[in-house]
Each structure stands twice: as structure tokens, then as C-alpha cells.
Design an enzyme around this catalytic site. Structure first.
Site: not given
Ligand code: UD1
Length: 424
Positions: A246
Site C-alpha cells: 500500500h
Molecule cells: C496511512 C498512513 C500509513 C499507514 C497506512 C495504513 C500516513 C501518511 N500514512 O496511509 O503510514 O501505513 O495508513 O493503512 O498517515 N482510503 C479509503 N478508506 C479509508 C482510508 C483511506 O478508501 O478508510 C483511501 C482514500 O482514497 C485515501 C487513501 O486510501 O485517499 C489513502 O489514505 P490515507 O489515510 O491518506 O493514507 P494511507 O495510504 O492509508
């Protein structure tokens, strides 16, 4: 409640990897209060006589049921007292929104101490707010405790590395999981007096829930074990690999993601590869037209007969799993391939071979004493590392103090620190 006998703590969670790190601390606070309630004269943790009121704040960085609520249920975490409902956004937008909303909570609650865990945007955002807040004319603010301090990948292109460095430099209490963390903090000039080597609360959760996870029916659901296989039995479990990917640096660029998938083809031809995919990764693989590498499954019992434990070269793509199902899959895998930080630690503790698809790790102890190897992201590197992990006998040790008692050590240190501050 007598305020002289109560200290208030705010514990922040926001994203999936926070939940298993915070759960043991929340449980340790509950146990501490229960001990005091039974024998009020008892000298509790850190010789403190005060009850700890914990206010649990969820920023809402992760919000899907599969990324958040399911973990609360699996890990017995109480419902958050405050939900900031922030959701997704760019790094700046997400961090800023958390800061704005968290400032109001901090001013209202005025805690003695804030606990932040790990390295996600929620960790940094809340620590920064607490570092600059002032509850009164003399600038009173909460103590800031950072759990999982000192880890460094030395790769500033990684958003988490920025979060780690900045959080550590505003924290008053730094709780370290491995020896490299002590060294890193010393080299950055953080005074030893702030730093506590306590072990790993993520491993506290793993040890607390391992038995329960062995009762998960995920192996049956994925046709990796016959229905007549007994509880916790491994005899009739298929040989399979477990995959997670991821990191933006691995899945956001088409060429890099393609390279990784091609590097995994040899593995997916030799055994089933189970891939519970993060929402970010699912979006990217559709956007890049990579469907040919995958067999999409919904993880339910439906169509079970059509599945088999035999490899057909395609990766078996399923929805993200809860904590217990994922732990069960990890514990029985022949190899785990990942770019996650926490999974490198969990496989080390379980003694399961791990291949990390990254050029670096902020958790070097997992390579030094554990079962982890760094493969990099080249096709050949991934092929060689998975082959090596599947063919040679992997042995590893559990790092120092990863013994299930880290949260209690943290609580002892927190109580002492709050008491010292009150005596000033
Ligand atoms: C975040 C953390 C990362 C961790 C990961 C675990 C930061 C900078 N990154 O990354 O360190 O390893 O979580 O999962 O804080 N999304 C959904 N549903 C959700 C959450 C996210 O669809 O419940 C999608 C959205 O499109 C979002 C993307 O995932 O834009 C990224 O989510 P985000 O929380 O920004 O970062 P992660 O890649 O999840």
C-alpha cells in the site's frame, strides 16, 4: 471526581496501524483503574495513587468499516469518546484539518498528558497541536508521549519519516521499541532522560490475541484448509503466501507497481498468493489496468467450491481483513510479502519468513535478529528474496522486551511523569 486524585489522558488513534498499538495502553489504563478501585490504598503503577481518565479520540483518518470499526471490535477497544471525522485528503489538508479539530478538543478537555502512537498523519498533527497549546497565562500544556519513537528509515521521501522525526522532537516522553531507536534519538540530540526503552505494544496485542485469532475461519473461507481441520490445526493447511502492498512509493507509479507484480509471478505460479488489498491499492490497480494479474474474490463462503488451494499464476485479491483474520493468515503463511512496517515486526514475533518490498526499513531489528529480508523493488530482487525465504530454513529470535508487557511499562513511566509534574 476529586481532581487531585485523577489525571486526564487523551489517547489518539486515526489510521489502521494505530489501533493495535493503542489497544494495550487503553487496556492497561483500565486495569490500573480497576486495581485502584478494588484497593484504594494500593500503590498503583509508578507509585501513583491517582485514577487515569482516558479520553479516546479518533481522528477519522481511516473511516471504512474494514479499516477502522472492525479493529475496534476485534481488539476490544471502547467506542471513541470523540470522533473528529476528518477523512481523506492531501497530506497538508488532512494534517491541517486534524489540527484544527483537535485543538478544540484539547482546549475543552485540558488533559495532563497526550498519547500518540506510530507515524501516521494523525500522530504528527495531534502532537504539534499539543506542543503549542497554552491552557493558561503561564503556558501550561499537556505532556506529550510518543509510542514507537526513534524509528528511522533515513528516507525523507517517505511521509511517515517526516511524521516520526517531527513527533519525536516535540515529545516529552519517547517510548522506544528497539535498540536502533535509542541510537537514532541520541544522535539527534534528544536527552536520554526523555527516552524509555519499553518494547513493542503492537506485539502486546499480537500476544494477547494470538489464541483468539487461531479460531478464525478465514482459512476455510479461502479454501486454504479443509472444513474437517481442527481448531488451530496446521496439518491440512495449504502452503500459501500472504501479500500486502500500500505504500505510495510502490503502488502510485505504474512502472514500479508493474515491476513488483512481475517480480511476484514466480511466487504466484508456485503457491496461492492471498492479497487483502488496501483501498488505495485497489484504486491504483484498476486505474493502471492490472486486472490480469488478479483473481478477484469476495472472501465469503459463496463460490467456495470453485476456489482451490492450487496456484494458477494469478494473485487472489480480497477485501481488507480485520485484525484476527489477518493475524490467523499471517501465522499460517509459508511466506509474507509486504511493504508495511508493522507486519515486518509481527512476522518476526511469529517466526514467519517475511520479504519486505522496500529499499529500506525503519525496523532494522527485524532483519538483524528476526525473519525479515529486504528485497528492494526490482523484479529480480523480489524473485530471489521470495525463493530464498521459501527454500531455506528461516530462523529468527524475538527482539528484546517484545514480551507482551510494553503497555504496562509505558503506563508506569507516564504515571511517574505526571506525578513529577504535579509536584513542581
Ligand atoms: C496511512 C498512513 C500509513 C499507514 C497506512 C495504513 C500516513 C501518511 N500514512 O496511509 O503510514 O501505513 O495508513 O493503512 O498517515 N482510503 C479509503 N478508506 C479509508 C482510508 C483511506 O478508501 O478508510 C483511501 C482514500 O482514497 C485515501 C487513501 O486510501 O485517499 C489513502 O489514505 P490515507 O489515510 O491518506 O493514507 P494511507 O495510504 O492509508
Amino acid at each position: 471526581m476529586d481532581p487531585t486524585k485523577t489525571a486526564k489522558v487523551i489517547t489518539v488513534v486515526g489510521a489502521r496501524p494505530n489501533f493495535m498499538k493503542a489497544a494495550p495502553i487503553i487496556a492497561a489504563i483500565r486495569d490500573h483503574n480497576e486495581r485502584l478501585a478494588i484497593s484504594p490504598g494500593l500503590e498503583g503503577a509508578g507509585d501513583s495513587h491517582f485514577t487515569l481518565q482516558n479520553v479516546l479520540v479518533h481522528t477519522g483518518q481511516h473511516y471504512d468499516e474494514a479499516m477502522s470499526e472492525r479493529f475496534f471490535a476485534d481488539l476490544n477497544i471502547p467506542k471513541p469518546d470523540v470522533h473528529l471525522g476528518v477523512g481523506s485528503g492531501s497530506h497538508a489538508a488532512q494534517t491541517a484539518e486534524i489540527m484544527k479539530r483537535f485543538e478544540e478538543v484539547l482546549l475543552r478537555e485540558r488533559p495532563d498528558l497526550l498519547v500518540v502512537v506510530g507515524d501516521v498523519n494523525s500522530t504528527l498533527a495531534c502532537a504539534l497541536v499539543a506542543a503549542k497549546i497554552s491552557f493558561d497565562a503561564i503556558g501550561t500544556r499537556p505532556l506529550i508521549a510518543h509510542v514507537e519513537a526513534g524509528l528511522r528509515s533515513f528516507d525523507r521521501g517517505m511521509p511517515e519519516e517526516i511524521n516520526r522525526i517531527l513527533t519525536d522532537h516535540v515529545a516529552d516522553l519517547l517510548f522506544v521499541t528497539e535498540e536502533s531507536g535509542l541510537r537514532n534519538l541520541r544522535e539527534e540530540g534528544i536527552p536520554d532522560g526523555k527516552v524509555h526503552f519499553v518494547g513493542n505494544t503492537m506485539i502486546d496485542s499480537l500476544l494477547a490475541f494470538k489464541d483468539k485469532a487461531s479460531g478464525s475461519d478465514i482459512l476455510h473461507k479461502l479454501s486454504l484448509r479443509n472444513r474437517n481441520g481442527g481448531h488451530g490445526s496446521t496439518d491440512d493447511t495449504a502452503r500459501y503466501a500472504l501479500l500486502t502492498l500500500h505504500r505510495p512509493s510502490n503502488v502510485d507509479q505504474r512502472a514500479t507497481f508493474l515491476n513488483i507484480l512481475e517480480g511476484l509471478e514466480e511466487l504466484s505460479n508456485s503457491c496461492p498468493v492471498i492479497f487483502p488489498a488496501h483501498p488505495r491499492t485497489q484504486k491504483k490497480l484498476t486505474e493502471f489496468g492490472f486486472e490480469r494479474f488478479f483473481r478477484v474474490e469476495n472472501g465469503s463462503h459463496e463460490g467456495e467450491e470453485s476456489r482451490s488451494a492450487h496456484a494458477d499464476g494469478r494473485i487472489r485479491l480480497i477485501e481488507p481483513l480485520g485484525y484476527l483474520d489477518f493475524l490467523c493468515l499471517m501465522a499460517h503463511a509459508a511466506v509474507v510479502v509486504t511493504d508495511s512496517g508493522g507486519i515486518q515486526e509481527e512476522t518476526t514475533c511469529l517466526g514467519i519468513p517475511c520479504v519486505t518490498v522496500r529499499e529500506n526499513t525503519e525496523r532494522p531489528v527485524t532483519v538483524k535478529v528476526g525473519t525479515n529480508i529486504l528485497a528492494g523493488t526490482s523484479k529480480e530482487g523480489i524473485r530471489q528474496a521470495t525463493r530464498q525465504q521459501l527454500t531455506s530454513r528461516v530462523s529468527g529470535a524475538v527482539p528484546e522486551a517484545w514480551d507482551g508487557r510494553s503497555a504496562q511499562r509505558i503506563l508506569d513511566a507516564i504515571c511517574l511523569e505526571i506525578q513529577k509534574k504535579r509536584l513542581l
